[in-house]
Design an enzyme around this catalytic site. Structure first.
Site, PDB file in Angstrom:
ATOM      1  N   ARG A   1       0.844  -1.215   0.000  1.00 15.10           N
ATOM      2  CA  ARG A   1       0.000   0.000   0.000  1.00 15.10           C
ATOM      3  C   ARG A   1       0.874   1.258   0.000  1.00 15.10           C
ATOM      4  O   ARG A   1       0.617   2.235   0.703  1.00 15.10           O
ATOM      5  CB  ARG A   1      -0.936   0.042   1.218  1.00 15.10           C
ATOM      6  CG  ARG A   1      -1.818  -1.167   1.369  1.00 15.10           C
ATOM      7  CD  ARG A   1      -2.894  -1.274   0.303  1.00 15.10           C
ATOM      8  NE  ARG A   1      -3.766  -2.393   0.582  1.00 15.10           N
ATOM      9  CZ  ARG A   1      -3.557  -3.640   0.130  1.00 15.10           C
ATOM     10  NH1 ARG A   1      -2.523  -3.911  -0.673  1.00 15.10           N
ATOM     11  NH2 ARG A   1      -4.403  -4.596   0.434  1.00 15.10           N
TER      12      ARG A   1
ATOM     13  N   SER B   1     -10.529   0.385   4.215  1.00 13.32           N
ATOM     14  CA  SER B   1      -9.683   0.175   5.398  1.00 13.32           C
ATOM     15  C   SER B   1      -9.080   1.509   5.832  1.00 13.32           C
ATOM     16  O   SER B   1      -8.417   2.165   5.032  1.00 13.32           O
ATOM     17  CB  SER B   1      -8.536  -0.770   5.068  1.00 13.32           C
ATOM     18  OG  SER B   1      -9.043  -1.975   4.587  1.00 13.32           O
TER      19      SER B   1
ATOM     20  N   GLU C   1      -4.141   4.526   6.543  1.00 19.23           N
ATOM     21  CA  GLU C   1      -4.027   4.300   5.095  1.00 19.23           C
ATOM     22  C   GLU C   1      -4.700   5.440   4.318  1.00 19.23           C
ATOM     23  O   GLU C   1      -4.301   5.799   3.221  1.00 19.23           O
ATOM     24  CB  GLU C   1      -4.699   2.961   4.735  1.00 19.23           C
ATOM     25  CG  GLU C   1      -4.610   2.627   3.256  1.00 19.23           C
ATOM     26  CD  GLU C   1      -5.143   1.229   2.934  1.00 19.23           C
ATOM     27  OE1 GLU C   1      -4.652   0.245   3.506  1.00 19.23           O
ATOM     28  OE2 GLU C   1      -6.045   1.146   2.092  1.00 19.23           O
TER      29      GLU C   1
HETATM   30  P1  FAD Z   1      -8.782   9.593  -4.260  1.00 14.03           P
HETATM   31  O1  FAD Z   1      -9.383   9.232  -2.949  1.00 14.03           O
HETATM   32  O2  FAD Z   1      -9.470  10.610  -5.084  1.00 14.03           O
HETATM   33  O3  FAD Z   1      -7.280  10.016  -4.055  1.00 14.03           O
HETATM   34  C1  FAD Z   1      -6.408   9.274  -3.239  1.00 14.03           C
HETATM   35  C2  FAD Z   1      -5.033   9.971  -3.205  1.00 14.03           C
HETATM   36  O4  FAD Z   1      -4.426   9.934  -4.491  1.00 14.03           O
HETATM   37  C3  FAD Z   1      -5.113  11.467  -2.850  1.00 14.03           C
HETATM   38  O5  FAD Z   1      -3.939  11.803  -2.137  1.00 14.03           O
HETATM   39  C4  FAD Z   1      -5.121  12.161  -4.195  1.00 14.03           C
HETATM   40  O6  FAD Z   1      -4.603  13.483  -4.127  1.00 14.03           O
HETATM   41  C5  FAD Z   1      -4.208  11.257  -5.001  1.00 14.03           C
HETATM   42  N1  FAD Z   1      -4.559  11.173  -6.429  1.00 14.03           N
HETATM   43  C6  FAD Z   1      -5.738  10.756  -6.938  1.00 14.03           C
HETATM   44  N2  FAD Z   1      -5.687  10.742  -8.280  1.00 14.03           N
HETATM   45  C7  FAD Z   1      -4.448  11.169  -8.627  1.00 14.03           C
HETATM   46  C8  FAD Z   1      -3.787  11.381  -9.878  1.00 14.03           C
HETATM   47  N3  FAD Z   1      -4.379  11.134 -11.056  1.00 14.03           N
HETATM   48  N4  FAD Z   1      -2.515  11.857  -9.843  1.00 14.03           N
HETATM   49  C9  FAD Z   1      -1.887  12.113  -8.663  1.00 14.03           C
HETATM   50  N5  FAD Z   1      -2.464  11.931  -7.466  1.00 14.03           N
HETATM   51  C10 FAD Z   1      -3.733  11.460  -7.444  1.00 14.03           C
HETATM   52  N6  FAD Z   1      -7.959   0.075  -1.561  1.00 14.03           N
HETATM   53  C11 FAD Z   1      -7.226  -1.041  -1.797  1.00 14.03           C
HETATM   54  O7  FAD Z   1      -6.011  -0.957  -2.031  1.00 14.03           O
HETATM   55  N7  FAD Z   1      -7.788  -2.278  -1.785  1.00 14.03           N
HETATM   56  C12 FAD Z   1      -9.113  -2.471  -1.538  1.00 14.03           C
HETATM   57  O8  FAD Z   1      -9.579  -3.591  -1.555  1.00 14.03           O
HETATM   58  C13 FAD Z   1      -9.913  -1.316  -1.269  1.00 14.03           C
HETATM   59  N8  FAD Z   1     -11.211  -1.431  -0.983  1.00 14.03           N
HETATM   60  C14 FAD Z   1     -11.966  -0.331  -0.703  1.00 14.03           C
HETATM   61  C15 FAD Z   1     -13.329  -0.505  -0.401  1.00 14.03           C
HETATM   62  C16 FAD Z   1     -14.118   0.596  -0.130  1.00 14.03           C
HETATM   63  C17 FAD Z   1     -15.577   0.383   0.202  1.00 14.03           C
HETATM   64  C18 FAD Z   1     -13.572   1.893  -0.180  1.00 14.03           C
HETATM   65  C19 FAD Z   1     -14.427   3.092   0.053  1.00 14.03           C
HETATM   66  C20 FAD Z   1     -12.224   2.083  -0.481  1.00 14.03           C
HETATM   67  C21 FAD Z   1     -11.394   0.957  -0.726  1.00 14.03           C
HETATM   68  N9  FAD Z   1     -10.030   1.083  -1.027  1.00 14.03           N
HETATM   69  C22 FAD Z   1      -9.282  -0.038  -1.293  1.00 14.03           C
HETATM   70  C23 FAD Z   1      -9.393   2.416  -1.030  1.00 14.03           C
HETATM   71  C24 FAD Z   1      -9.534   3.175  -2.380  1.00 14.03           C
HETATM   72  O9  FAD Z   1     -10.602   2.663  -3.133  1.00 14.03           O
HETATM   73  C25 FAD Z   1      -8.256   3.108  -3.213  1.00 14.03           C
HETATM   74  O10 FAD Z   1      -7.188   3.656  -2.514  1.00 14.03           O
HETATM   75  C26 FAD Z   1      -8.415   3.854  -4.558  1.00 14.03           C
HETATM   76  O11 FAD Z   1      -7.297   3.615  -5.382  1.00 14.03           O
HETATM   77  C27 FAD Z   1      -8.589   5.361  -4.386  1.00 14.03           C
HETATM   78  O12 FAD Z   1      -8.946   5.886  -5.642  1.00 14.03           O
HETATM   79  P2  FAD Z   1      -9.647   7.294  -5.785  1.00 14.03           P
HETATM   80  O13 FAD Z   1      -9.762   7.566  -7.245  1.00 14.03           O
HETATM   81  O14 FAD Z   1     -10.918   7.313  -5.026  1.00 14.03           O
HETATM   82  O15 FAD Z   1      -8.568   8.234  -5.113  1.00 14.03           O
HETATM   83  P1  NAP Z   2      -9.359 -10.986   5.138  1.00 12.69           P
HETATM   84  O1  NAP Z   2      -9.453 -11.823   3.912  1.00 12.69           O
HETATM   85  O2  NAP Z   2     -10.286 -11.225   6.269  1.00 12.69           O
HETATM   86  O3  NAP Z   2      -7.858 -11.014   5.690  1.00 12.69           O
HETATM   87  C1  NAP Z   2      -7.466 -10.225   6.818  1.00 12.69           C
HETATM   88  C2  NAP Z   2      -6.087  -9.671   6.575  1.00 12.69           C
HETATM   89  O4  NAP Z   2      -5.144 -10.754   6.606  1.00 12.69           O
HETATM   90  C3  NAP Z   2      -6.018  -9.022   5.217  1.00 12.69           C
HETATM   91  O5  NAP Z   2      -5.980  -7.672   5.378  1.00 12.69           O
HETATM   92  C4  NAP Z   2      -4.817  -9.659   4.547  1.00 12.69           C
HETATM   93  O6  NAP Z   2      -3.815  -8.755   4.176  1.00 12.69           O
HETATM   94  C5  NAP Z   2      -4.292 -10.711   5.482  1.00 12.69           C
HETATM   95  N1  NAP Z   2      -4.339 -11.992   4.740  1.00 12.69           N
HETATM   96  C6  NAP Z   2      -5.366 -12.855   4.680  1.00 12.69           C
HETATM   97  N2  NAP Z   2      -5.033 -13.939   3.935  1.00 12.69           N
HETATM   98  C7  NAP Z   2      -3.775 -13.728   3.503  1.00 12.69           C
HETATM   99  C8  NAP Z   2      -2.885 -14.458   2.707  1.00 12.69           C
HETATM  100  N3  NAP Z   2      -3.219 -15.651   2.188  1.00 12.69           N
HETATM  101  N4  NAP Z   2      -1.668 -13.938   2.442  1.00 12.69           N
HETATM  102  C9  NAP Z   2      -1.310 -12.754   2.950  1.00 12.69           C
HETATM  103  N5  NAP Z   2      -2.126 -11.992   3.711  1.00 12.69           N
HETATM  104  C10 NAP Z   2      -3.335 -12.471   4.002  1.00 12.69           C
HETATM  105  O7  NAP Z   2      -9.455  -9.434   4.707  1.00 12.69           O
HETATM  106  P2  NAP Z   2     -10.681  -8.523   4.329  1.00 12.69           P
HETATM  107  O8  NAP Z   2     -10.688  -7.370   5.227  1.00 12.69           O
HETATM  108  O9  NAP Z   2     -11.939  -9.309   4.128  1.00 12.69           O
HETATM  109  O10 NAP Z   2     -10.225  -7.968   2.908  1.00 12.69           O
HETATM  110  C11 NAP Z   2     -10.053  -8.830   1.817  1.00 12.69           C
HETATM  111  C12 NAP Z   2      -9.057  -8.210   0.846  1.00 12.69           C
HETATM  112  O11 NAP Z   2      -9.550  -6.967   0.348  1.00 12.69           O
HETATM  113  C13 NAP Z   2      -7.709  -7.915   1.481  1.00 12.69           C
HETATM  114  O12 NAP Z   2      -6.714  -8.181   0.521  1.00 12.69           O
HETATM  115  C14 NAP Z   2      -7.771  -6.459   1.807  1.00 12.69           C
HETATM  116  O13 NAP Z   2      -6.496  -5.834   1.771  1.00 12.69           O
HETATM  117  C15 NAP Z   2      -8.657  -5.917   0.696  1.00 12.69           C
HETATM  118  N6  NAP Z   2      -9.417  -4.753   1.161  1.00 12.69           N
HETATM  119  C16 NAP Z   2      -8.762  -3.570   1.230  1.00 12.69           C
HETATM  120  C17 NAP Z   2      -9.444  -2.429   1.627  1.00 12.69           C
HETATM  121  C18 NAP Z   2      -8.743  -1.097   1.635  1.00 12.69           C
HETATM  122  O14 NAP Z   2      -9.399  -0.083   1.756  1.00 12.69           O
HETATM  123  N7  NAP Z   2      -7.438  -1.058   1.519  1.00 12.69           N
HETATM  124  C19 NAP Z   2     -10.781  -2.503   1.983  1.00 12.69           C
HETATM  125  C20 NAP Z   2     -11.389  -3.738   1.936  1.00 12.69           C
HETATM  126  C21 NAP Z   2     -10.716  -4.859   1.524  1.00 12.69           C
HETATM  127  P3  NAP Z   2      -3.838  -7.970   2.754  1.00 12.69           P
HETATM  128  O15 NAP Z   2      -4.569  -6.727   3.050  1.00 12.69           O
HETATM  129  O16 NAP Z   2      -2.415  -7.769   2.486  1.00 12.69           O
HETATM  130  O17 NAP Z   2      -4.500  -8.810   1.722  1.00 12.69           O
END
Ligand code: FAD
Ligand code: NAP
Length: 337
Positions: A163, A237, A333
């Site tokens: 991340r 998250s 995050e």
């Molecule tokens: P924004 O929120 O608009 O921007 C995020 C940051 O990037 C800000 O600092 C902004 O200034 C910068 N930015 C945006 N666009 C640009 C650009 N073109 N150039 C330079 N800077 C820029 N993330 C995960 O990694 N995995 C997940 O599974 C995941 N699940 C999510 C589930 C939900 C329900 C929600 C609400 C969020 C989740 N996220 C997850 C977080 C989010 O969706 C990601 O981080 C996504 O990439 C953000 O995209 P955005 O376009 O909304 O960015």
């Molecule tokens: P989950 O499957 O319940 O797992 C809990 C955590 O344990 C995860 O965050 C994951 O890390 C780690 N994990 C589980 N299995 C793993 C494996 N086989 N190898 C390495 N790491 C493992 O998680 P969850 O909350 O339901 O989310 C599912 C996936 O969606 C995850 O990958 C999570 O990162 C992603 N997610 C991200 C966001 C966001 O906003 N960033 C929001 C929702 C879901 P990792 O995060 O590294 O996978």
């Protein structure tokens, strides 16, 4: 170039906070960025929003905001084995995943239903269900606000981590990503090993899953666990999963055998932040306008009528409590403005 003054930012953040934005400028092509550069726009502070799904707005924003809406999906290289596709930064991430799934281009199906735009995906190297953006990343194009030029970044230059990327450190605030090129496999490569994917497929008696089956399974799991921002404000998250010394993780595990530990690099391991928050008693916590989601402790939620400062206050309390109880620092995050 569309420019609006004194607008509510409610439609531009998935937490659903109604703060004011001083000026919103919609960017649909690189020429608009060049024009702004010629007008010395980038000499003063500004902000960038794409989908607003990784943002916590704690106050009115005084600087102009660029809303990145650059469109485009173009195949720019193809062999029997793979295809490279250039996506405009403003394209919706999930729609691009569905497009690849339809074309049977493998690599991003495990990242179905992540909100936001393509251009923001490299910023935190988005990831889910065992796949990260870096696994399919070919290169990106970004506008350098100091030189006014478009630069190419390859995999190494982006310095992707968990991340994390160059754009959260030395490159922070210096570039606007205009497009991202992904290298997708035309040869079937499916990863069902992570978490609930295999279980979901088993329940449906799917023995030989297609790319579409995997994408549908991920969508189903996510819908069952995560709140839909259109209904309940959230930014996914709120905290990163901490990467800590194995010795500390094992010390915690000796008192809590249910703690899962995942290998990271060297002597480091990753442990689930959700577990730490839940064990500290915060899962399902509710106070007036905000709380911790009842199904997923990593997700802080806004019930309506609250402020970003209330979420920040709650997040800080959780951070302090987890540090006191387990000696682990939880890093935010979400980007806090
Ligand atoms: P924004 O929120 O608009 O921007 C995020 C940051 O990037 C800000 O600092 C902004 O200034 C910068 N930015 C945006 N666009 C640009 C650009 N073109 N150039 C330079 N800077 C820029 N993330 C995960 O990694 N995995 C997940 O599974 C995941 N699940 C999510 C589930 C939900 C329900 C929600 C609400 C969020 C989740 N996220 C997850 C977080 C989010 O969706 C990601 O981080 C996504 O990439 C953000 O995209 P955005 O376009 O909304 O960015
Ligand atoms: P989950 O499957 O319940 O797992 C809990 C955590 O344990 C995860 O965050 C994951 O890390 C780690 N994990 C589980 N299995 C793993 C494996 N086989 N190898 C390495 N790491 C493992 O998680 P969850 O909350 O339901 O989310 C599912 C996936 O969606 C995850 O990958 C999570 O990162 C992603 N997610 C991200 C966001 C966001 O906003 N960033 C929001 C929702 C879901 P990792 O995060 O590294 O996978």
């Amino acid at each position: 170039m569309l420019s609006e003054v004194n607008n509510s930012l409610l439609p531009y953040n998935t937490f659903g906070f109604d703060v004011q934005g001083y000026e919103l400028i919609k960017i649909e092509n690189k020429e608009q960025l060049e024009k702004l550069y010629a007008e010395d726009f980038f000499k003063s502070p500004f902000r960038v929003i794409s989908g607003g799904s990784n943002l916590l707005l704690t106050q009115n924003i005084q600087e102009p905001i660029l809303l990145v809406r650059i469109p485009g999906i173009e195949k720019n290289q193809e062999t029997d084995e793979y295809v490279c596709v250039e996506f405009g930064a403003g394209e919706n991430w999930h729609q691009c995943v569905l497009y690849c799934v339809e074309n049977e281009w493998y690599g991003i199906e495990n990242m179905s239903l992540i909100p936001g735009c393509i251009g923001a995906a490299p910023i935190q190297n988005i990831g889910a269900y065992g796949t990260e953006l870096k696994d399919v990343f070919e290169s990106l194009k970004a506008f350098n606000i100091e030189t006014g030029n478009i630069e190419n970044f390859n995999l190494d230059q982006c310095q992707f981590g968990y991340r994390d990327s160059y754009f959260k450190h030395q490159g922070k605030g210096k570039y606007i990503i205009t497009s991202v090129i992904l290298r997708l496999s035309k040869i079937a490569k499916i990863n069902t090993q992570y978490g609930d994917i295999q279980n979901t497929l088993n329940q449906k008696n799917i023995l030989n899953p297609t790319i579409k089956d995997v994408s549908n399974a991920v969508i189903e799991i996510r819908k069952s666990k995560l709140p839909d921002p259109a209904i309940l404000g959230n930014s996914g998250s709120f905290f990163k999963n901490p990467v800590i010394e194995k010795s500390l993780a094992e010390k915690i595990q000796s008192n809590h055998p249910d703690l899962k530990i995942f290998p990271a690099s060297g002597s480091l391991v990753k442990i689930p932040a959700a577990w730490l928050i839940e064990k500290s008693g915060w899962k399902g916590h509710k106070r007036s306008h905000v709380g911790v989601h009842e199904k997923q402790a990593l997700v802080l939620v806004h019930y309506g009528g609250g402020t970003g400062a209330e979420i920040q206050q709650l997040a800080t309390e959780i951070q302090t409590d987890v540090a006191n109880k387990f000696g682990v620092h939880l890093e935010f995050e979400v980007n806090i403005w």
